[in-house]
Write an enzyme that holds these catalytic residues in place. Sequence first.
Site: not given
Length: 504
Positions: A261-262
């Site tokens: 994920s970011k």
Amino acid sequence: MERKVRVRFAPSPTGPLHIGGVRTALYNYLFAKQHGGDFLLRIEDTDSNRFVPGAEDYIIEALNWLGIKADEGVGIGGSHAPYRQSERKEIYKQYVKQLLDAGKAYIAFDTPEELEQKRTEIKNFQYDASTRMQMRNSLCMPAEEVKQLMDSGHQYVVRIKIESNEDVKVNDLIRGEVVINSSILDDKVLYKSADELPTYHLANVVDDYLMEISHVIRGEEWLPSAPLHVLLYRALGWEDKMPRFAHLPLLLKPDGNGKLSKRDGDRLGFPVFPLEWHDPKSGAISSGYREAGYFPEAVVNFLALLGWHAGSDKEIYSMEELIKDFSLERVSKSGAKFDYEKGKWFNRQYLCAKSNEELAEMFQPILKEHGITADAEKVAIVMGHTKERVNFVTELWDQCSFFFVAPTAYDEKTVQKRWKADSAQHMEMLIGVLEGIDDFSLENTEKIVLQWIQDNNLGMGAVMNAFRLAIVGISKGPHMFDITTVIGKEETIARLKRAIEVLK
Ligand code: GLU
């Protein structure tokens, strides 16, 4: 007859393209090029609530930067235009009607509140064969009433009518045959009267069919949608034109479990987007591979090997080699750990493989930022002495600034360790030796200085360490005489004099 290979990358412009999406685009491109086929770029923008301005341009720019070139699509055109779904509204309506007329879909009037009410009444409520007759739709309402509601402008949706308890087979080129019982599927919404737009599922299937897509290669997160898509092909009578599916494995966190994920990028300090992204709403800036100093070839190479392996030790692949060697059969079923350090390693390989002249050109703007003008030849020589020490062009300055500017300060720790009581005297003597050298070439200078140290029993370490401190300002850098050859006799002597002055 074998169909012509035609694949598509079909992102929704809901934000910056995630690095996993870039890999999907790349695999589609490699597959198409290997088979002499076409790679299409289609923008799936039917969900106006999630539309983000700038996202489409960002996607196109990112693919261009990486050399993933579409043959047809948004921004390019082609025989199946338009390629932006919001411009294909009218096309989808005809297929909605076809499904309704054939009894494969129906009209539903349930309001969001009514649906919510059902969800509280029935645990795990699903709009399907077991519940649809209790709802407000054209299957259980008199035709008159349906017509009346529609005529008076009531909003409605069109849902697919999924027959229960039927095995739906998805033939996946990576996962093999995936069988799903239709009873677990719900009657998905295909179309909304409110915006006169189809949902993702219908638009996706209709366009794949109309654009003659032969293979759907996409992320694993779309696997649950595949049975519905198979049923839609069947309902529309297009079974013989159904594409082959290939669902790519997830990109996993570098550490621990779960999807990349970011937040992982923020936490561990690496970009998860190809280009820097400026969020139009919050103004927040997310880092990108391009701005972090990656070469596009390195990113392509790195991503290609996240989920695919050629079955050999070979790791460095040009785009041409990837096109030749790639195969869906060698894409793994299980997720690929996102090894960010490996990404840096790839960049380093590409950096070292560049010629000194090429690197010099890339480095010139950085020199300029530091107010330095230096001729290309000198910069190229410096690159040769420095490139093995860095992963990125942006890291070069730290490793080579002393080729261009004299140290303005001397590292304290190094001074304590390397500048001895007799260092000033040694450096005075060294100046004398250097002044006497006419041919200041690497070999000659080195030979004379080393001989002098030996003849006078001065101790190699003691002299050379102080010498380095005077020239570089700290104990780092390449071979001393590589440095002196580049900066020249005059500058070498000037730096020695200054060090004696400051450090005595
Ligand atoms: N619009 C979908 C996406 O954003 C496309 C999925 C597919 O390739 O079918 O990824």
